[in-house]
Design a protein around this motif. Structure first.
Motif, short mmCIF file in Angstrom:
data_model
loop_
_atom_site.label_atom_id
_atom_site.label_comp_id
_atom_site.label_asym_id
_atom_site.label_seq_id
_atom_site.Cartn_x
_atom_site.Cartn_y
_atom_site.Cartn_z
N PHE A 1 0.87 -1.20 0.09
CA PHE A 1 -0.02 0.05 -0.07
C PHE A 1 0.83 1.32 0.26
O PHE A 1 0.48 2.26 -0.66
CB PHE A 1 -0.89 -0.15 1.32
CG PHE A 1 -1.99 1.19 1.36
CD1 PHE A 1 -3.08 1.34 0.47
CD2 PHE A 1 -1.47 2.12 2.25
CE1 PHE A 1 -3.60 2.62 0.57
CE2 PHE A 1 -2.21 3.33 2.54
CZ PHE A 1 -3.45 3.35 1.62
N ASN A 2 1.92 1.11 0.70
CA ASN A 2 2.82 2.32 0.76
C ASN A 2 3.62 2.50 -0.51
O ASN A 2 4.10 3.70 -0.82
CB ASN A 2 3.92 2.31 1.78
CG ASN A 2 3.25 2.30 3.23
OD1 ASN A 2 2.05 2.89 3.43
ND2 ASN A 2 3.69 1.69 4.26
N THR A 3 3.62 1.76 -1.56
CA THR A 3 4.07 1.86 -2.96
C THR A 3 3.07 2.67 -3.86
O THR A 3 3.41 3.11 -4.78
CB THR A 3 4.62 0.64 -3.46
OG1 THR A 3 3.50 -0.04 -3.58
CG2 THR A 3 5.60 -0.08 -2.56
N LEU A 4 1.96 2.76 -3.25
CA LEU A 4 0.92 3.53 -4.02
C LEU A 4 1.20 4.95 -4.30
O LEU A 4 1.78 5.43 -3.46
CB LEU A 4 -0.60 3.30 -3.68
CG LEU A 4 -1.08 1.92 -3.81
CD1 LEU A 4 -2.51 1.87 -3.02
CD2 LEU A 4 -1.34 1.37 -5.17
N LEU A 5 0.73 5.87 -5.29
CA LEU A 5 0.96 6.83 -5.48
C LEU A 5 0.06 7.75 -4.31
O LEU A 5 -0.58 7.06 -3.87
CB LEU A 5 0.36 7.57 -6.70
CG LEU A 5 1.37 6.97 -8.03
CD1 LEU A 5 0.79 7.42 -9.24
CD2 LEU A 5 2.75 7.56 -7.89
N LEU A 6 0.36 8.90 -3.85
CA LEU A 6 -0.21 9.58 -2.79
C LEU A 6 -1.50 9.83 -3.07
O LEU A 6 -2.47 9.70 -2.29
CB LEU A 6 0.57 10.84 -2.55
CG LEU A 6 0.21 11.83 -1.35
CD1 LEU A 6 0.29 11.24 -0.36
CD2 LEU A 6 0.83 13.27 -1.41
N TRP A 7 -1.96 10.14 -4.49
CA TRP A 7 -3.48 10.54 -4.68
C TRP A 7 -4.18 9.09 -4.56
O TRP A 7 -5.52 9.18 -4.14
CB TRP A 7 -3.45 11.03 -6.09
CG TRP A 7 -3.29 10.22 -7.09
CD1 TRP A 7 -2.08 10.10 -7.88
CD2 TRP A 7 -4.04 9.37 -7.92
NE1 TRP A 7 -2.21 9.10 -8.83
CE2 TRP A 7 -3.59 8.59 -8.77
CE3 TRP A 7 -5.56 9.03 -7.64
CZ2 TRP A 7 -3.91 8.04 -9.58
CZ3 TRP A 7 -5.96 7.98 -8.62
CH2 TRP A 7 -5.23 7.73 -9.69
#
Length: 120
Positions: A89-95
């Motif tokens: 999940f932390n590798t997803l983009l901020l948006w």
């Protein structure tokens, strides 16, 4: 693929149990306290607050039951551990993370509103 381990906070059962016990104490002694503060308090005034308190209690029970069902389902279908999924999940983009958090918060508010509507 990023497979680092992330330590999640340890879930302690005392915190939700304490909140539930506090709500049950308020449910029991709420009318007595309202009558003690104002002698002209009618049973309708007491019932409104007790219904809101009942909706909070049912909301907490639904959240606890949902968490228990999720854990049982997670173990039954042998999904990867939650620490691995959090690292993904932390590798997803901020948006994308913000949208996921907003969707989760919106669904949580929807369930809380449903509990309040069902009780009242």
């Amino acid at each position: 693929m990023n497979t680092k381990k992330i330590k999640l906070p340890v879930f302690r059962w005392e915190e939700p149990a304490g909140v539930f016990i506090l709500l049950m104490i308020l449910w029991t002694f709420g009318p007595i306290v309202l009558r003690g503060m104002d002698d002209t308090t009618g049973s309708i005034d007491q019932s409104i607050w007790l219904l809101v308190l009942l909706s909070l209690i049912s909301f907490l029970l639904i959240i606890g039951l949902s968490w228990w069902i999720l854990n049982r389902f997670w173990a039954a279908i042998a999904l990867p551990p939650i620490s691995l999924m959090v690292s993904q999940f932390n590798t997803l983009l901020l948006w994308q993370q913000v949208r996921f958090f907003l969707a989760s918060f919106g669904l949580l508010l929807l369930v809380a509103t449903g509990c309040l509507i069902a009780v009242c």
